[in-house]
Enzyme design. Structure first.
Site, short mmCIF file in Angstrom:
data_model
loop_
_atom_site.label_atom_id
_atom_site.label_comp_id
_atom_site.label_asym_id
_atom_site.label_seq_id
_atom_site.Cartn_x
_atom_site.Cartn_y
_atom_site.Cartn_z
N GLU A 1 -0.71 -16.21 -2.26
CA GLU A 1 -0.36 -15.85 -3.58
C GLU A 1 0.82 -16.24 -3.95
O GLU A 1 1.89 -15.71 -4.40
CB GLU A 1 -0.38 -14.28 -3.47
CG GLU A 1 -1.62 -13.62 -3.07
CD GLU A 1 -1.43 -11.89 -3.08
OE1 GLU A 1 -0.22 -11.23 -3.62
OE2 GLU A 1 -2.21 -11.20 -2.94
N GLU B 1 -7.87 -10.93 1.40
CA GLU B 1 -7.31 -9.65 1.46
C GLU B 1 -8.10 -8.85 0.41
O GLU B 1 -8.44 -9.16 -0.56
CB GLU B 1 -5.83 -9.81 0.95
CG GLU B 1 -4.65 -10.15 1.92
CD GLU B 1 -3.42 -10.33 1.16
OE1 GLU B 1 -2.89 -9.40 0.65
OE2 GLU B 1 -2.58 -10.88 1.74
C1 BG6 Z 1 -0.77 -8.83 -1.10
C2 BG6 Z 1 0.21 -9.35 -0.36
O1 BG6 Z 1 -0.26 -8.93 -2.60
O2 BG6 Z 1 -0.98 -7.40 -1.25
C3 BG6 Z 1 0.54 -8.63 0.79
O3 BG6 Z 1 -0.35 -10.73 0.20
C4 BG6 Z 1 0.83 -7.35 0.65
O4 BG6 Z 1 1.60 -9.47 1.56
C5 BG6 Z 1 -0.30 -6.68 -0.04
O5 BG6 Z 1 1.53 -6.31 1.59
C6 BG6 Z 1 -0.29 -5.23 -0.53
O6 BG6 Z 1 0.51 -5.12 -1.22
P1 BG6 Z 1 1.79 -3.97 -1.49
O7 BG6 Z 1 2.63 -4.29 -2.45
O8 BG6 Z 1 1.18 -2.63 -1.72
O9 BG6 Z 1 2.20 -4.34 0.14
#
Ligand code: BG6
Length: 462
Positions: A165, A364
């Protein structure tokens, strides 16, 4: 039964800075440092020092991951751990043996390693000295670090990604002030976006030079599809620009080897265009990715902006669009993100139709929920049915996309074991496996057992 392709990756993703803990690291990354100077900015003042203790607990953690049916795992190698002298690019022996042990254990446990090289975790000294990703010197230092990783671990790691990202670095650090150094500077933001693209291409060039057997390299982008609030021309125009900025600025150089001409024209007109050269354009052109990782959490809905695009003030991409909060949308209120699984199908078809049907995987996807303790049953197992529902819906749309011919080879959830999440620290939990952050005791949730059944069947029950 909705069957998935043969050898489908069933796994999950984490990152070095969010799981390892700071143990024995010589350098602070930007988050380690930010926590040192402003701990109050982090939820409950919990920093990255222990994270989920992966540095000490990796053998047990990887065994747990394997026990829930995972056949692959993405994590990242921390630049701030591996490299001793950031200028001379010398490696730290403890770090080499740590990552060797992690990789060897993954392989022994049947987990295909996917190694990422940058997950927002720039060593802070490189920000102080050179301005971090604003600088092309840092691009070259990153390529040096990446090359060391390929040389040290490329005999066993066959899947690499250059960034996770990168857009979050641009937005969080240079526009919207949610990550250190919290700069607001449109021109710098644009240069950082360019430099991150250049860094990816240069790392791919270094990777190719080594001719590693059977190895592939890709990148991980947060493809958050843009949906216009209506079919009115002004909303469609807002969506077009949002899509150019949020998605195509990284997607097109990675896949086609050049930036979208419309985006370049817009940045030129607004006098914020990046500094480039013919030589760099050639590097970007010749070093595209082998596969794409797509992180997807929520859609991006936009409408025509309330202000005129030529309003006075710092250049921001969102002078061209406003967020649109669709009435009646489904939301995960703990994280504030809309739940819209249909987008996975749209992503799959977009890649198939507009991006040469490049091999890709969901790198993800997941759901962060707070205070999951409230869902524990008498045996202490968190009954996270909401997560099972979320995954079932997203996997169903992914399955539809694959049936329609999209070249998707895997699905990774965020995240295997509850991990540390930047400013949100441990507020929202995403894992198949819970983590008691006081004792570091790890317990499989109901979704972990559910995932094992899905992975073993290589499919979803209808
Ligand atoms: C993604 C990232 O944006 O979302 C992770 O690659 C991150 O590093 C995940 O932890 C979840 O988002 P957040 O802000 O709730 O941790």
């Amino acid at each position: 039964m909705k069957k998935f392709p043969k050898n489908f990756w069933w796994g999950a993703a984490t990152s070095g800075p969010q799981s390892e803990g700071r143990f024995h690291k010589k350098h602070a990354n930007v988050f380690d440092y930010h926590y040192q100077i402003e701990p109050e900015k982090f939820y409950n003042q919990v920093g990255p020092d222990t994270a989920s203790n992966f540095y000490n607990d990796y053998a047990n953690d990887l065994a747990l991951m394997s026990s829930i049916g995972m056949n692959s795992l993405r994590t990242s190698i921390q630049w701030s751990r591996l490299i001793d002298d950031l200028e001379l690019n010398t490696v730290n022996k403890d770090a080499v043996s740590f990552y060797n042990n992690v990789i060897d254990t993954m392989l022994a446990k049947g987990l295909t390693p996917v190694m990422n090289l940058h997950h927002f975790d720039l060593p802070v000294e490189l920000y102080d000295k050179y301005g971090g990703w604003e600088s092309k010197k840092v691009v070259d230092l990153y390529v040096g670090f990446a090359t060391k990783c390929f040389e040290l671990f490329g005999d066993r790691v066959k899947y690499w990604t250059t960034h996770n990202e990168p857009m979050v670095v641009v937005e969080g650090e240079y526009l919207f002030q949610f990550h250190y150094p919290n700069v607001v500077d449109g021109k710098k933001a644009v240069q950082v976006a360019y430099n991150l693209n250049l860094a990816s291409a240069k790392a791919i060039a270094a990777f190719k030079k080594l001719n590693l057997t059977d190895a592939q390299i890709g990148t991980v982008l947060n493809l958050t599809p843009t949906y216009a609030a209506s079919d009115k021309p002004e909303d469609l125009e807002a969506a077009r620009i949002a899509e150019l900025w949020n998605n195509k600025m990284f997607l097109e150089p990675a896949i086609f080897g050049h930036f979208p001409a419309e985006l370049e024209a817009l940045l030129e007109k607004d006098q914020v265009i990046w500094e480039t050269s013919a030589e760099e354009a050639e590097i970007i052109k010749n070093n595209t990715i082998d596969f794409l990782g797509v992180n997807y959490y929520h859609p991006n809905r936009v409408k025509a902006p309330d202000v005129a695009p030529d309003s006075v003030g710092e250049w921001m991409p969102d002078r061209y669009y406003d967020n649109f909060d669709m009435p009646g949308r489904r939301v995960n209120l703990d994280r504030g993100w809309e739940i819209y699984p249909e987008a996975i199908y749209d992503i799959a078809l977009n890649i198939k139709e507009n991006y040469g049907n490049i091999p890709w995987y969901v790198s993800e996807n997941g759901m962060g929920v707070s205070n999951e303790e409230r869902f524990k049953n008498a045996d202490g197992v968190i009954q996270d049915d909401y997560r099972i529902d979320f995954l079932t819906e997203h996997l169903s749309y992914l399955h539809q996309g694959i049936e329609a011919g999209s070249n998707c080879f895997g699905y990774h959830m965020w995240t295997p074991i509850d991990c540390w999440s930047w400013l949100n620290a441990y507020k929202n939990r995403y894992g198949f496996i819970s983590n008691n952050i006081h004792t570091q005791e790890k317990t499989i949730k109901k979704s972990g057992y559910w995932f094992k059944a899905v992975a073993e069947r290589n499919g979803l029950e209808d």
